[in-house]
Design an enzyme around this catalytic site. Structure first.
Site, PDB file in Angstrom:
ATOM      1  N   LYS A  71       0.818  -1.215   0.000  1.00 59.99           N
ATOM      2  CA  LYS A  71       0.000   0.000   0.000  1.00 59.99           C
ATOM      3  C   LYS A  71       0.849   1.260   0.000  1.00 59.99           C
ATOM      4  CE  LYS A  71      -2.813   0.224   3.417  1.00 59.99           C
ATOM      5  NZ  LYS A  71      -1.968   0.994   4.361  1.00 59.99           N
ATOM      6  N   THR A  73       3.870   1.454  -1.106  1.00 57.80           N
ATOM      7  CA  THR A  73       4.515   1.468  -2.419  1.00 57.80           C
ATOM      8  C   THR A  73       3.606   2.106  -3.460  1.00 57.80           C
ATOM      9  OG1 THR A  73       5.759  -0.537  -1.850  1.00 57.80           O
ATOM     10  CG2 THR A  73       5.570   0.012  -4.191  1.00 57.80           C
ATOM     11  N   ARG A  94       2.874   8.143   7.018  1.00 55.81           N
ATOM     12  CA  ARG A  94       3.190   7.964   8.438  1.00 55.81           C
ATOM     13  C   ARG A  94       4.662   7.606   8.624  1.00 55.81           C
ATOM     14  NH1 ARG A  94      -0.505   3.256   9.916  1.00 55.81           N
ATOM     15  NH2 ARG A  94      -0.045   2.780   7.749  1.00 55.81           N
ATOM     16  N   LYS A 105       7.049  -6.811  10.051  1.00 57.64           N
ATOM     17  CA  LYS A 105       6.324  -6.049   9.036  1.00 57.64           C
ATOM     18  C   LYS A 105       7.250  -5.244   8.137  1.00 57.64           C
ATOM     19  CE  LYS A 105       2.549  -2.691   8.586  1.00 57.64           C
ATOM     20  NZ  LYS A 105       3.268  -1.590   7.964  1.00 57.64           N
ATOM     21  N   ALA A 273      -3.069   1.339  12.678  1.00 54.37           N
ATOM     22  CA  ALA A 273      -4.504   1.378  12.398  1.00 54.37           C
ATOM     23  C   ALA A 273      -5.275   0.244  13.060  1.00 54.37           C
ATOM     24  CB  ALA A 273      -4.742   1.346  10.897  1.00 54.37           C
ATOM     25  N   PHE A 301      -3.647  -0.408   6.980  1.00 56.63           N
ATOM     26  CA  PHE A 301      -4.394  -1.645   6.766  1.00 56.63           C
ATOM     27  C   PHE A 301      -5.570  -1.425   5.800  1.00 56.63           C
ATOM     28  CE2 PHE A 301      -2.443  -2.512  11.069  1.00 56.63           C
ATOM     29  CZ  PHE A 301      -1.433  -3.290  10.556  1.00 56.63           C
ATOM     30  N   PHE A 381       2.640  -8.251  -9.179  1.00 54.73           N
ATOM     31  CA  PHE A 381       3.792  -9.001  -8.685  1.00 54.73           C
ATOM     32  C   PHE A 381       4.288  -9.934  -9.790  1.00 54.73           C
ATOM     33  CE2 PHE A 381       2.195  -7.420  -4.761  1.00 54.73           C
ATOM     34  CZ  PHE A 381       3.244  -7.454  -3.844  1.00 54.73           C
ATOM     35  N   TRP A 409       6.258  -0.744  -8.338  1.00 55.45           N
ATOM     36  CA  TRP A 409       7.434  -1.363  -7.706  1.00 55.45           C
ATOM     37  C   TRP A 409       8.521  -1.546  -8.759  1.00 55.45           C
ATOM     38  CZ3 TRP A 409      10.943  -5.223  -7.974  1.00 55.45           C
ATOM     39  CH2 TRP A 409      11.671  -5.524  -6.813  1.00 55.45           C
TER      40      TRP A 409
END
Length: 555
Positions: A71, A73, A94, A105, A273, A301, A381, A409
């Site tokens: 997210k 990214t 953030r 994470k 979150a 999230f 991906f 990405w």
């Protein structure tokens, strides 16, 4: 050929002096406070003018999985895509917490060719904001225990001190502690505990304040405990809000950095979150609005957590609205929601996609509940197949929702141009944004509305403790506060194992806690914890520093 890691890609990127980024953003020299060559703080008091027609693009997602959905990214890549097509844009994110960085994470700087720089410094300490919040939080703990030790003029009941100490690390051993042991000179013994710094109410207060004076006023309203006759006691009564604000006077200034493609980025505040409201600071968002025509920001999230909290807490308190909502989805996450194990996500499985796509469907509905038509970013991906991509793209079109295959990405901004164009269409179409509930709705009804409408549950089970806490909250005059749900991120329900689009479930709320300084109440569901633990093999095991000071293993 092995793929480069995010850290290796970031190390090869060219980075501009932060003064050049500030100039591009329209930030005057007198507003820039340097933190080395590539980072700075922005003194918002030195900024002039505003952009009344500035647009906010909110990036949310379907329910995340341990595989990671990218997210941040997509948020960074989308801002670079806007930059690439000539739009005046800033991205607002953030700050990372050391707990997830060292845990499992990872950081919060994006990935691949869609990252914010300097990646290492942002992920490790950054400009000291989280340390300042830690210091302010723990200073308040010291002031509370000191007051009790020296006569307790405020009649504080040590058994009802609700304020916890914090540390910016996942440290399960500190969840429950006893302080004040060792005799009369060491204080009054009482049970205590630690939260992770991002769960501190001071983090929430900083993120929801408009300026230093507003910060001080909110700090004064923080309730840290109750008297022997069960009356709330505030920081204002302890007369230390000025000292706490002083510790935060630099932390309240938003941090300016840049994306790999030179898009100005503000990174400020870092609440989770799943246990807090999960959005960057109002100050950073409003600063970006003041400087740019388009502000791309993200919330933590899925739309059931950070998305709902952006709409009902941040947007309500900030006085703005999202002009477009992007929902990040991945084929991997859709397959996992369709029952595929993490180890098997690399294998093509259209049947699992058909089962798991219902999760994305619920998040589309959630955006529409707030009066906003979402745009789906299908984050690509290398393991995805053409057949899988075509299924998801066609499914989205059948739902009447805008969708774009997003390859930021791999390609940076160029891989997000189609998404940017779809988002511009959504912005130009306008929306009918509204909150899920009104301030006047009783607390229990607000919780019920979130559970039934956003999560898709049948209803709420309130424990006796939660019922009593709600009664006390409303009796103390906090019934108009919005609700901040503390819930697992992995499921729409309060059970992380219920993937896809569960139905026929109730959500159990075991505690409801007033955060009078932040201006919301927290409803704790399931077994959610405000102090996470580290995994069996934490990411820290792969981290190292070289002789020249460069680091390895951050990603």
């Amino acid at each position: 050929m092995a793929h480069l890691t995010d850290q290796e890609i970031a190390s090869k990127a060219s980075i501009q002096p932060i003064q050049d980024i500030a100039k591009k953003a329209g930030i005057p020299e007198e507003a820039l406070e340097m933190y080395g060559k590539y980072k700075a703080k922005v003194d918002i008091n030195q900024l002039e003018g505003d952009k009344e027609d500035s647009k906010i693009v909110l990036v949310s997602a379907m329910n995340p999985t341990p595989a990671g959905e990218g997210k941040s990214t997509v948020t960074v890549g989308l801002s670079d895509a806007f930059n690439k097509i000539g739009k005046n844009v800033m991205v607002a994110l953030r700050e990372p917490s050391l707990g997830p960085v060292m845990g499992v994470k990872g950081g919060a700087t994006g990935g691949g060719h869609a990252q914010v720089l300097p990646m290492e410094e942002i992920n490790l300490h950054f400009n000291g904001d989280l340390h300042a919040i830690t210091a302010a939080n723990n200073a308040l703990s010291a002031f509370i225990d000191n007051h009790i030790h020296h006569g307790n003029k405020l009649n504080i009941d040590p058994r009802r001190v609700t304020w916890k100490r914090v540390i910016d690390m996942n440290d399960r051993a500190l969840r429950q502690v006893v302080v004040g042991l060792g005799g009369p000179t060491r204080g009054v013994p009482r049970e205590d505990g630690f939260d992770i710094t991002v769960a501190s109410e001071i983090m929430a207060v900083l993120c929801l304040s408009n300026d230093i004076i507003d910060l001080k006023e909110k700090l004064a309203k923080i309730v840290f405990g109750y008297t022997y006759d069960k009356k709330p006691v505030t920081v204002g009564e302890l007369e230390v809000e000025g000292a706490l604000a002083l510790l935060l006077k630099e932390a309240i200034k938003p941090n300016l950095v840049q994306t790999m493609e030179g898009t100005p980025a503000l990174i400020h505040g870092g609440p989770f979150a799943n246990i807090a409201h999960g959005c960057n600071s109002i100050i950073a968002t409003n600063t970006a609005r003041q400087l740019a025509d388009i502000v791309v920001t993200e919330c933590g999230f899925g739309s059931d957590l950070g998305g709902e909290k952006f709409m009902d807490i941040k947007a309500r308190m900030g006085g703005f609205k999202p002009d477009a909502i992007v929902l990040v989805a991945t084929i991997r996450a859709l397959k996992m929601n369709g029952g595929v194990a993490k180890a098997d996500l690399g294998e093509a499985n259209v049947d699992a996609l058909k089962e798991g796509v219902v999760n994305l469907g619920k998040h589309i509905e959630n955006a529409r509940k707030f009066g906003v038509e979402p745009v789906i970013a299908l984050n690509d991906f290398v393991t995805d197949t053409d057949e899988e991509r075509e299924f998801v793209l066609n499914w989205c079109k059948d739902q009447g929702v805008r969708v774009a295959l997003t390859q930021v990405w791999e390609k940076g901004g160029a891989g997000g141009v189609e998404l940017a164009e779809q988002v511009l269409e959504a912005v130009e179409a306008g929306n009918d944004f509204h909150h899920l509930y009104e301030d006047e709705l009783p607390i229990a009804d607000k919780i019920e509305k979130i559970v039934t409408e956003v999560y898709g549950g049948d209803g709420v089970i309130l424990t006796d403790k939660a019922k009593k806490q709600i009664a006390d909250i409303e009796a103390n005059g906090w019934g108009n506060f919005p609700v901040c749900m503390a819930k697992t991120q992995y499921s729409l329900s309060d059970d992380p194992k219920k993937l896809g689009r569960p139905s026929g479930f109730n959500v159990t709320v075991r505690e409801v806690i007033a955060k009078a300084g932040a201006g919301f109440v927290v409803a704790l569901t399931g077994d959610i914890m405000t102090m996470p633990g580290l995994p069996k093999v934490p990411s820290a095991n792969n981290m190292d520093v070289n002789a020249d000071g460069s680091s390895t293993g951050l990603f």
